[in-house]
Design an enzyme around this catalytic site. Structure first.
Site, PDB file in Angstrom:
ATOM      1  N   ASP A 106       5.862  -0.968 -11.726  1.00 19.42           N
ATOM      2  CA  ASP A 106       7.235  -1.384 -12.000  1.00 19.42           C
ATOM      3  C   ASP A 106       8.036  -1.073 -10.742  1.00 19.42           C
ATOM      4  OD1 ASP A 106       9.651  -2.135 -13.035  1.00 19.42           O
ATOM      5  OD2 ASP A 106       9.701  -0.624 -14.618  1.00 19.42           O
TER       6      ASP A 106
ATOM      7  N   CYS B 297      11.566  -7.081 -11.714  1.00 18.45           N
ATOM      8  CA  CYS B 297      12.957  -7.387 -12.059  1.00 18.45           C
ATOM      9  C   CYS B 297      13.537  -8.432 -11.104  1.00 18.45           C
ATOM     10  CB  CYS B 297      13.812  -6.120 -12.064  1.00 18.45           C
ATOM     11  SG  CYS B 297      13.839  -5.234 -10.524  1.00 18.45           S
TER      12      CYS B 297
END
Length: 125
Positions: free
Chosen positions: A55, A82
């Site tokens: 992540d 993201c």
């Protein structure tokens, strides 16, 4: 006794990493949390995960860390992005290392904004 599958969680947000680890532990996985790629590289040899959950920050996986992570040759990597352009930039390195995208989904966590989290499962083929 069957050994638990090991999962290395690489996330700079400890709250998110702990939530992921809590769920995976309840599902009988052994987890280890590290906060960045450098720490992951240090811990990898002793922990020897079966799967890595990445992540990274908006800029994606650090270019120096990515080849080292890929060299470990784990069967599967979950990449949570993201910023989809960073994911697209990083994907060719995964493909060259023998991974293929086997699943993908977009998650709209902030419905008032324009961004989504893109989650892909990359598997060795």
């Amino acid at each position: 006794m069957v050994s638990k599958q090991k999962i290395l969680i690489v996330d700079d947000d400890n709250n998110i990493a702990e939530l992921i680890a809590l769920y995976l532990t309840k599902e009988c996985f052994e987890t280890k949390i590290v906060n960045d790629g450098e720490e992951a590289l240090r811990e990898f040899a002793s922990f020897r995960p079966d799967l890595i959950i990445l992540d990274p920050p908006r800029d994606g996986v650090h270019p120096k860390a990515l080849p080292k992570i890929l060299a470990y040759g784990v069967d599967q990597i979950v990449y949570i992005s993201c910023k989809v352009t960073s994911l697209v930039r990083d994907l060719p390195a995964f493909y060259e290392a023998g991974y293929q995208m086997t699943n993908a989904c977009a998650v709209d966590q902030f419905c008032q904004g324009v961004h989504v989290e893109t989650i892909v499962l990359l598997s060795q083929h």
